[in-house]
Design a protein around this motif. Sequence first.
Motif, PDB file in Angstrom:
ATOM      1  N   PHE A 142       3.431  -2.680   7.679  1.00  0.00           N
ATOM      2  CA  PHE A 142       3.745  -1.514   8.507  1.00  0.00           C
ATOM      3  C   PHE A 142       4.015  -1.932   9.944  1.00  0.00           C
ATOM      4  CE2 PHE A 142       0.606  -0.116   5.241  1.00  0.00           C
ATOM      5  CZ  PHE A 142       1.557   0.386   4.375  1.00  0.00           C
ATOM      6  N   ARG A 174      -3.419   0.857   7.847  1.00  0.00           N
ATOM      7  CA  ARG A 174      -2.667  -0.151   8.595  1.00  0.00           C
ATOM      8  C   ARG A 174      -3.602  -1.240   9.113  1.00  0.00           C
ATOM      9  NH1 ARG A 174      -0.659   2.268  13.819  1.00  0.00           N
ATOM     10  NH2 ARG A 174      -2.819   1.791  14.376  1.00  0.00           N
ATOM     11  N   TYR A 201       1.812   5.893   2.917  1.00  0.00           N
ATOM     12  CA  TYR A 201       1.876   5.710   4.372  1.00  0.00           C
ATOM     13  C   TYR A 201       3.057   6.490   4.954  1.00  0.00           C
ATOM     14  CZ  TYR A 201       1.926   3.083   8.822  1.00  0.00           C
ATOM     15  OH  TYR A 201       1.913   2.713  10.141  1.00  0.00           O
TER      16      TYR A 201
END
Length: 559
Positions: A457, A446, A362
């Motif tokens: 996140f 996410r 990420y």
Amino acid sequence: MWRNTVKSFLCGSKGLRAKIRGSCSTSEKKWVQPTGFDTGLKTFNSRTKQKEPLILAREGVATWYSCGPTVYDHAHLGHACSYVRFDVLQRILSRLFGITVIHAMVITDIDDKIIQRGWQENISPTILARTYEEEFKKDMMSLKVIPPVVYLRVTEHVAQIVAFVQRIIENGNAYATKEGDVYFDIQSIGDRYGKFGGAGESHEATGGSSKKDVRDFALWKQSKPQEPHWESPWGPGRPGWHIECSTIASSVFGSQLDIHSGGVDLAFPHHENEVAQCEAYHQCDQWGNYFLHSGHLHIKGSAEKMSKSLKNYITIKDFLQSYSANEFRMFCLLTKYRSAIDYSNSSMSEARGSLATVSTFYNDAQAYIKGQLQSLPVQDSLLWERLAKTKSSVMAALSDDFDTPRAMNAIMDLVYQGNRQLQPVSTAAGATRCPEVFGAMVVYLRDILEVFGIDQFHDKDVELASQSGNLQAVVEQLTQFRSEVRAFALTRQSTSSGNNQEALYSDRIPLLKASDDLRRNLAPLGVLIKDRGANSTWELTKKASDIRRVESNPSQSIS
């Protein structure tokens, strides 16, 4: 007021209940598939011991009742596993399939264990129960479990319980004894008892001489000296264990319930007796269309479940000193909700590692999007194809009895494919960039993890936003200054050999060492700096696992 609102909502359209087949048509144990709204999902139904299409009474709405805690002690990890697993299922229903889940949960605040514990600690059973009830709710909040629409205490529904018992007696399915106990008459329902198995078992050791059948179970218990009690037509006493759930679930959802959940150990006798009581009260043959049971949590290497009675438990509060709620959710996602699950340091390390792998990708993908990470040319068509396949695979897995391990395998494969494409290089001048596909992958990861309740996140973004603007500006300036020093120190000069080789300036090498030392020293303070070729990125973190990862894998500044 809220109870009337819920009932009005559930019973709004005339004849809705009549659409649910099997209400009063047969005296057999056979389960009858409901008619109504087909969700497109299949779920394992403990009443049939197989997967069944999940069909709801009302379109887009699932009524859901669950057995809550008996509040006499700290909640432990075994409880957490069941509640988190069912929280994940409810999130999937609501956030992926658009189904409104109306969830009610009972709090058992009067029980033999509560009374005995109160005597041991010399405090009122009511005070004891309230204390542990509040602790339970705080534990659930710490684990990010969405609260039910309402918690209902047994002690606040004793009048309804008495009326419920009276109706069962009037219907010929229960009897009172001269001692003041009331028992359910198993023989009165014939072969309809035993939907979950164990029909021939005796499961109550007391009151044998007053029972018609050894299998009969208590609806109302006569009071003993110094015990809390309530008045009833049969004398002072208190509710039996099973009757509380039947009464309270019926008070909210009436004679038809879509989904009932609980640990697998509750299937018999608790849920068996709930069903018998409700069907006797409502005079129907199918109360509770789907029963979902979660598997036990075991300490690895032990066949015994984690429980208070065995004193082999870890409290939720103690567990959260070592691991995060997100890591525990990942631990739960890696096994099917109805399977037994082994708890150990290695299994938690696997969950932590999976979450860290997703987090690393990420962050790297975001750095690539920002232009801070230089990479070899990306095969974006392959990644778009993989992303579409992942979305399809995840939906198929979750539609098939909420198969989270299969869904997570698909998600982790997407992360693997993304990492393969993000091959950092020092310079990539002129290389074609494809930030759009990584943006789509980041958004999907996410969002799908937030469906499961993993908001790592989101939390990070919120935390960063709440940090002082001055702190972020200081870190940004410090990182920029460090990057300029590194760039100066990494400047190369031609060697005297004359064969076009280049080398670092020897007097600048200490600057590289100082840059590396600064990066390592900032990590324990929550500033994570990553060198990506000529560029550097930073993030604020409090994760000990991130700190250890940085310290054990320092980037090589000298190349």
